[in-house]
Motif scaffolding. Structure first.
Motif, PDB file in Angstrom:
ATOM      1  N   GLY A 105     206.645  21.091  62.482  1.00 13.61           N
ATOM      2  CA  GLY A 105     206.028  20.217  63.555  1.00 13.61           C
ATOM      3  C   GLY A 105     206.917  20.305  64.424  1.00 13.61           C
ATOM      4  N   SER A 106     208.292  21.617  64.416  1.00 10.05           N
ATOM      5  CA  SER A 106     208.984  21.955  65.841  1.00 10.05           C
ATOM      6  C   SER A 106     208.485  22.935  66.369  1.00 10.05           C
ATOM      7  N   PHE A 107     206.852  23.311  66.171  1.00 16.82           N
ATOM      8  CA  PHE A 107     205.581  23.850  67.338  1.00 16.82           C
ATOM      9  C   PHE A 107     204.663  23.597  67.403  1.00 16.82           C
ATOM     10  N   LEU A 108     203.789  22.459  66.562  1.00 10.68           N
ATOM     11  CA  LEU A 108     202.257  22.159  66.814  1.00 10.68           C
ATOM     12  C   LEU A 108     202.963  20.419  67.093  1.00 10.68           C
ATOM     13  N   GLU A 109     202.130  20.124  68.072  1.00  9.20           N
ATOM     14  CA  GLU A 109     201.963  18.552  68.307  1.00  9.20           C
ATOM     15  C   GLU A 109     201.489  17.915  66.954  1.00  9.20           C
ATOM     16  N   GLY A 110     201.762  16.688  66.975  1.00 11.28           N
ATOM     17  CA  GLY A 110     200.934  15.380  65.668  1.00 11.28           C
ATOM     18  C   GLY A 110     199.693  15.486  65.439  1.00 11.28           C
ATOM     19  N   MET A 111     198.786  16.071  66.780  1.00 12.44           N
ATOM     20  CA  MET A 111     197.339  15.548  66.503  1.00 12.44           C
ATOM     21  C   MET A 111     196.762  17.373  65.637  1.00 12.44           C
ATOM     22  N   SER A 112     197.588  18.213  66.380  1.00 11.69           N
ATOM     23  CA  SER A 112     197.457  19.289  65.785  1.00 11.69           C
ATOM     24  C   SER A 112     197.553  19.980  64.609  1.00 11.69           C
ATOM     25  N   LEU A 113     198.195  19.301  64.130  1.00  6.13           N
ATOM     26  CA  LEU A 113     199.252  19.217  62.421  1.00  6.13           C
ATOM     27  C   LEU A 113     198.343  18.759  61.284  1.00  6.13           C
ATOM     28  N   ILE A 114     198.088  17.458  62.014  1.00 13.30           N
ATOM     29  CA  ILE A 114     196.839  16.806  60.795  1.00 13.30           C
ATOM     30  C   ILE A 114     195.823  18.080  60.543  1.00 13.30           C
ATOM     31  N   VAL A 115     195.038  17.877  62.001  1.00 10.40           N
ATOM     32  CA  VAL A 115     193.758  18.719  61.441  1.00 10.40           C
ATOM     33  C   VAL A 115     193.726  20.429  61.194  1.00 10.40           C
ATOM     34  N   MET A 116     194.306  21.221  61.442  1.00  9.36           N
ATOM     35  CA  MET A 116     194.792  22.167  60.924  1.00  9.36           C
ATOM     36  C   MET A 116     195.580  22.209  58.812  1.00  9.36           C
ATOM     37  N   THR A 117     196.353  21.540  59.258  1.00  9.45           N
ATOM     38  CA  THR A 117     196.542  21.360  57.763  1.00  9.45           C
ATOM     39  C   THR A 117     196.052  20.727  56.504  1.00  9.45           C
ATOM     40  N   ALA A 144     196.960  16.565  42.344  1.00  9.33           N
ATOM     41  CA  ALA A 144     198.866  16.156  42.001  1.00  9.33           C
ATOM     42  C   ALA A 144     199.181  14.716  42.062  1.00  9.33           C
ATOM     43  N   GLY A 145     198.038  14.024  42.090  1.00 12.09           N
ATOM     44  CA  GLY A 145     197.864  12.544  41.716  1.00 12.09           C
ATOM     45  C   GLY A 145     197.630  11.614  42.748  1.00 12.09           C
ATOM     46  N   TYR A 146     198.047  11.598  43.752  1.00 10.46           N
ATOM     47  CA  TYR A 146     198.401  10.970  44.953  1.00 10.46           C
ATOM     48  C   TYR A 146     197.265  11.078  45.213  1.00 10.46           C
ATOM     49  N   ASP A 147     196.216   9.473  46.205  1.00  9.27           N
ATOM     50  CA  ASP A 147     195.357   9.064  46.517  1.00  9.27           C
ATOM     51  C   ASP A 147     195.263   9.604  47.846  1.00  9.27           C
ATOM     52  N   LYS A 148     194.080  10.149  48.927  1.00 11.51           N
ATOM     53  CA  LYS A 148     193.597   9.962  50.374  1.00 11.51           C
ATOM     54  C   LYS A 148     194.332   8.894  51.557  1.00 11.51           C
ATOM     55  N   VAL A 149     194.752   7.533  50.947  1.00 12.36           N
ATOM     56  CA  VAL A 149     195.282   6.812  51.510  1.00 12.36           C
ATOM     57  C   VAL A 149     197.133   6.971  51.483  1.00 12.36           C
ATOM     58  N   TRP A 150     197.594   7.108  50.257  1.00 12.32           N
ATOM     59  CA  TRP A 150     198.819   7.283  50.314  1.00 12.32           C
ATOM     60  C   TRP A 150     199.000   8.898  50.769  1.00 12.32           C
ATOM     61  N   PHE A 151     197.897   9.305  50.960  1.00  6.78           N
ATOM     62  CA  PHE A 151     198.632  11.006  51.514  1.00  6.78           C
ATOM     63  C   PHE A 151     198.399  10.490  53.392  1.00  6.78           C
ATOM     64  N   GLY A 152     197.614  10.006  53.940  1.00  6.34           N
ATOM     65  CA  GLY A 152     197.338   9.822  55.057  1.00  6.34           C
ATOM     66  C   GLY A 152     198.372   9.139  55.519  1.00  6.34           C
ATOM     67  N   VAL A 153     199.593   7.616  54.693  1.00  4.10           N
ATOM     68  CA  VAL A 153     200.965   7.332  55.606  1.00  4.10           C
ATOM     69  C   VAL A 153     201.465   8.446  55.725  1.00  4.10           C
ATOM     70  N   PHE A 154     201.467   9.702  54.529  1.00  2.10           N
ATOM     71  CA  PHE A 154     202.751  10.784  54.213  1.00  2.10           C
ATOM     72  C   PHE A 154     202.686  11.758  55.725  1.00  2.10           C
ATOM     73  N   LEU A 155     201.513  11.883  56.198  1.00  2.00           N
ATOM     74  CA  LEU A 155     200.899  12.557  56.952  1.00  2.00           C
ATOM     75  C   LEU A 155     201.295  12.443  58.347  1.00  2.00           C
ATOM     76  N   ILE A 156     200.860  10.778  58.031  1.00  2.00           N
ATOM     77  CA  ILE A 156     201.548  10.365  59.880  1.00  2.00           C
ATOM     78  C   ILE A 156     202.662   9.833  59.690  1.00  2.00           C
ATOM     79  N   LEU A 157     203.922  10.031  58.924  1.00  2.00           N
ATOM     80  CA  LEU A 157     205.220   9.806  58.444  1.00  2.00           C
ATOM     81  C   LEU A 157     205.802  11.236  58.985  1.00  2.00           C
ATOM     82  N   MET A 158     204.935  12.388  58.588  1.00  2.00           N
ATOM     83  CA  MET A 158     205.356  13.650  59.503  1.00  2.00           C
ATOM     84  C   MET A 158     205.041  14.474  60.714  1.00  2.00           C
TER      85      MET A 158
END
Length: 435
Positions: free
Chosen positions: A335-347, A358-372
């Motif tokens: 995140g220090s080098f990429l803007e947010g949208m790029s961060l999501i689509v690339m990873t 690991a046991g986390y669902d996609k909805v939880w990960f969506g919120v996690f990723l948005i916080l990132m």
């Protein structure tokens, strides 16, 4: 590591480092990688995957929510919200600094954009708080932190993009963002209150008023919140009441915004033209990124990258919480080098299978990723909110970074809390929409 993992990464650094548009860069990575490692008709795969990425019905809500945010930015709406909040917050520890936090949270409920939220609230509060003697550093810091809520609190444009790319219900994602958004706002307010308790000088001075006069001001200015309440009812009420899909709610919200602006006398041909141009620019940029991300995701599948990375991480036998802590570090660095949208689509194609395993669902990960992504918004050197605040205040970027640091730290700790208690994210969607 195999060449199929190393070469695309090197191509990524070369393309993005050259200053090429992110959307074109992502497509270029996929094309070069397939040409080098696979013998297949790349042009057909490119066309088909891009078409599939852009033909999702959920994406129809994206330009409508962006148009609504563009219209609101050009209205008098935020001025009225600030005026209504001022008498209610002035006696809290921290005083009117809380208007930055609550104002951003309220505007996030109707904008869906972090930069728009920061700009809309900041253009009113920055000079107002400075003129009243409030700590400029804390004023900037609260704007930096709370401005990121535009991505977390629904309706969020980036949630729509994540939902399409990960094939997750947008309605569930919207519901999942509500409680974390409110709790994060409360954390920011708590920090401000503690700082004010330790050092009362940060809140400046305000003109004393009697208790009866204060209540008169509070009640007399409450009607200024009525347009906001109507707009929230139009968006969230219609969706979770089962009356409208996200796209239909977005269309109705644009119509309601236009009606409000007509009553304000701010709905002019010039305003509509500027809002339409701003929307077209943003949607074109996002469309190119989404289409290219869809192609890159397919490319990674053909190259076997998600499977290889998953196997490697699985061989480490990391506990779920340790995996999340590792991802936090990785995303902060990226995140220090990429803007947010790029961060999501690339990873996303690589990381999502790991998190689900690991046991986390996609909805939880969506919120996690948005916080990132929110952390990336206030991470130097490319954090978008930092540049927005620099434009609003005229301060050096180094000062803005220092002002944002406490709120950056609070957000990191909050992400760890959500990893320990994932029910904070998944509970409300299950209650409103079922499992």
């Amino acid at each position: 590591m195999t060449p199929t993992l190393i070469v695309p990464f090197l191509i990524l650094i070369a393309i993005l480092g050259s200053g090429v548009w992110v959307g074109l860069g992502l497509a270029g990575i996929g094309i070069f990688s397939l040409e080098i490692f696979r013998n297949m008709p790349v042009e057909k795969l490119l066309a088909q995957s891009m078409w599939n990425g852009l033909s999702s019905a959920e994406l129809l809500a994206l330009p409508l929510f962006i148009l609504m945010a563009e219209l609101l930015f050009r209205s008098k709406f935020i001025d009225g919200v600030f005026g209504a909040l001022e008498p209610w917050l002035r006696n809290l520890p921290g005083g009117l600094l809380h208007t930055n936090i609550i104002g951003c949270a309220l505007f996030a409920l109707i904008s869906g954009s972090s930069a728009a939220t920061t700009t809309s609230i900041g253009r009113i509060t920055v000079q107002e708080l400075k003129s009243r003697g409030y700590s400029e550093r804390l004023s900037i810091g609260t704007l930096a932190g709370a401005g990121t809520l535009g991505f977390l609190i629904p309706p969020s444009t980036i949630m729509i993009v994540y939902g399409v790319l990960s094939q997750t219900s947008v309605l569930k994602l919207f519901a999942a963002g509500i409680l974390p958004g409110l709790l994060l706002s409360a954390c920011f307010m708590g920090y401000v209150a503690v700082r004010a308790w330790i050092d009362p000088a940060i809140t400046g001075t305000s003109e004393p008023v009697t208790r009866s006069e204060l209540w008169r001001q509070r009640l007399s200015k409450l009607p200024q919140l009525l347009p906001f309440l109507l707009l929230i009812l139009a968006i969230l009420g219609s969706m979770y009441g089962g009356l409208a899909s996200p796209t239909e709610a977005a269309a109705f919200a644009v119509f309601a915004t236009a009606i409000i602006m007509a009553f304000e006398r701010t709905l002019t041909l010039s305003t509509l033209r500027d809002a339409a141009i701003g929307t077209a620019r943003t949607v074109s940029m996002l469309g190119l990124i989404i289409a290219s991300a869809s192609f890159l995701s397919v490319t990674m599948g053909f190259l076997g990258m998600p499977r290889a990375v998953s196997a490697f991480v699985g061989s480490l036998h990391l506990a779920p919480l340790v995996l999340i802590l590792l991802l936090i570090v990785i995303y902060i660095v990226l995140g220090s080098f990429l803007e947010g949208m790029s961060l999501i689509v690339m990873t996303l194609p690589i990381v999502l299978p790991l998190v689900e395993a690991a046991g986390y669902d996609k909805v939880w990960f969506g919120v996690f990723l948005i916080l990132m992504v929110e952390l990336a918004q206030i991470s130097p050197p490319v954090g978008m909110n930092l540049f927005v605040l620099q434009g609003l205040t005229g301060k050096p970027l180094s000062q803005i970074v220092r002002a944002a640091l406490p709120f950056f730290t609070l957000m990191m700790l909050f992400v760890v809390l959500l990893a320990v208690f994932p029910g904070v994210v998944t509970g409300l969607p299950a209650l409103l929409l079922g499992p």
